[in-house]
Motif scaffolding. Structure first.
Motif, PDB file in Angstrom:
ATOM      1  N   ASN A   1     -51.361  59.049 -55.314  1.00  0.00           N
ATOM      2  CA  ASN A   1     -50.917  58.477 -54.044  1.00  0.00           C
ATOM      3  C   ASN A   1     -51.374  57.030 -53.919  1.00  0.00           C
TER       4      ASN A   1
ATOM      5  N   THR B   1     -51.850  59.954 -47.839  1.00  0.00           N
ATOM      6  CA  THR B   1     -51.513  61.381 -47.828  1.00  0.00           C
ATOM      7  C   THR B   1     -50.175  61.668 -48.487  1.00  0.00           C
ATOM      8  N   THR B   2     -49.411  60.623 -48.835  1.00  0.00           N
ATOM      9  CA  THR B   2     -48.131  60.789 -49.515  1.00  0.00           C
ATOM     10  C   THR B   2     -48.077  59.810 -50.681  1.00  0.00           C
ATOM     11  N   ARG B   3     -46.961  59.828 -51.408  1.00  0.00           N
ATOM     12  CA  ARG B   3     -46.850  58.948 -52.575  1.00  0.00           C
ATOM     13  C   ARG B   3     -47.052  57.483 -52.192  1.00  0.00           C
TER      14      ARG B   3
ATOM     15  N   ASP C   1     -48.334  55.449 -48.652  1.00  0.00           N
ATOM     16  CA  ASP C   1     -48.808  55.551 -47.276  1.00  0.00           C
ATOM     17  C   ASP C   1     -49.199  54.150 -46.820  1.00  0.00           C
TER      18      ASP C   1
END
Length: 428
Positions: A135, A144-146, A148
């Motif tokens: 991430n 929290t995601t690829r 952020d």
């Protein structure tokens, strides 16, 4: 005496120093510095733990530069030990900390579960790569995601930063589309609107009037969401005021076949349209599509009322408490189940003035009396049983009642003539 003591002290110092060092001259023997029993050809023993006891000074390097992270020992072509700086050069790994450089080939970095964090002087502006899940965080170290991002994202079309001044700068529609493409996200697929072009599931375009497809002074923007079957499900587009389209806005929702099911449009002249053109479209207020009494109706209002200040115009029927508009062989535009209250009611129908025509056959009172005895009601007037079963036609009933009033009037006129004649006979 003092001179003798000084010489004696120097002599003792030399003897002591010699006792700590071994300088043999034989071939194959060991040399010790700080030790009298060297175990290798050259052994240096430091008096301080953690320190080698070796310091080289005034040594030169074969490399002209003297910058770098540190220095290393090397052997020159003559076998001499020299100091060389550890530098970032075109022929070695680049030092990203202290100097600029140019990569001459690809480089792969393995994080091995270690994070990579680029700190900048401005707080909260990190570029962070999580070494475990990959991430990426911009402005934060807990992505929290690829991707952020904490903060804004800025994107612009290529033509906005280019020196182009006309459509000739983009010789084909595909060239223009590529230069107008601002944002794309999701699965990639072919663009059916531009041969050779691609688009993604979310696309935003900023079309400039330089495009051959866009009229002068009529810049256009477009946002669409496409499913994985390459069908546009949502389209939002508009253009600036002043062009031929006059600043219109269009918001469209389409079905799986890219057919329009809902459209909200401003034509740029304050004419607002909401259209649902599909034959099975329904509009439901206060409820949902499975609201049973509303199923099948185009407009359904559940649990509320509708207030309309203008006219209501329909070419169909209106039911109030009723869905039945056929009674026997007759069809009715307005069907009301319950009481009907009004200040005025106007009915257009035929009227009973034919009673006064010369050819009207006025029944005698004897005939009226006989009909009442046999039928139990006036001639031409429906019976109570018929009214209870079928109701009455208001206009028709008023006409029949008027007919009987006019007949009574004729009877009264005839009786008045007879009474007048009798009075004349009695008087004479």
């Amino acid at each position: 005496m003092k001179k003798s003591a000084l010489i004696y002290g120097l002599l003792l110092s030399g003897i002591f120093g010699y006792a700590q060092n071994t300088f043999p001259t034989g071939v194959g023997t060991n040399v010790g510095i700080g030790t009298t029993s060297p175990s290798t050809r050259l052994q240096i023993t430091s008096a301080t733990a953690g320190t080698s006891g070796v310091r080289l000074t005034n040594m030169t390097s074969a490399t002209a530069t003297t910058t770098g992270n540190s220095k290393a020992l090397s052997v020159d072509s003559n076998g001499n030990i020299i100091l060389t700086p550890v530098l970032n050069t075109a022929s070695s790994a680049q030092n990203i900390y202290n100097t600029d450089g140019t990569l001459t080939s690809n480089r792969n970095i393995s994080l091995n579960s270690f994070n990579l964090n680029f700190n900048v002087p401005t707080a909260g502006s990190n570029l962070f790569i999580n070494g475990t899940n990959g991430n990426v965080g911009i402005g934060n170290v807990l992505p929290t995601t690829r991707l952020d991002v904490t903060g804004g994202i800025k994107a612009k079309t290529l033509w906005a930063s280019n020196t182009a001044t006309s459509a000739t700068s983009f010789p084909t529609s595909l060239d223009y589309m590529k230069n107008s493409y601002v944002l794309g996200a999701g699965y990639e697929m072919t663009d059916p609107n531009f041969s050779g072009g691609v688009r993604r599931m979310i696309n935003f375009y900023d079309y400039h009037a330089w495009s051959p497809e866009i009229s002068a002074n009529d810049d256009l923007f477009s946002l669409n969401i496409v499913d994985r079957n390459n069908k546009e499900r949502l389209v939002f587009y508009g253009n600036k005021s002043g062009g031929p389209s006059n600043g219109q806005s269009n918001f469209i929702i389409q079905n799986k076949n890219a057919q329009e099911i809902f459209k909200l449009r401003d034509d740029g002249n304050d004419n607002i349209y909401l259209q649902m053109g599909r034959a099975n479209s329904r509009f439901i207020l206060g409820g949902y599509g499975d609201y049973a009494p509303g199923v099948g109706h185009k407009l359904s209002v559940q649990g509320g009322s509708a207030f309309i200040e203008g006219n209501i115009i329909t070419h169909g029927n209106i039911g109030i408490g009723s869905t039945t508009f056929v009674d026997g062989s007759d069809s009715y535009r307005l069907s009301v189940k319950g009481a009907l209250r009004a200040d005025r009611v106007r009915v257009y129908t035929t009227w009973a003035d034919y009673v006064f025509f010369k050819d009207y056959s006025l029944p005698s009172l004897e005939e009226v009396e006989q009909h009442i005895k046999v039928k139990g009601h006036l001639k031409d007037i429906p019976s109570a049983k018929e009214v209870e079963a079928n109701g009455i036609e208001l206009g028709e009933m008023n006409k029949l009642l008027l007919q009987k009033i006019e007949e009574l009037t004729l009877y009264m006129i005839e009786m008045n003539k007879e009474i007048t004649a009798l009075k004349s006979q009695i008087k004479n």
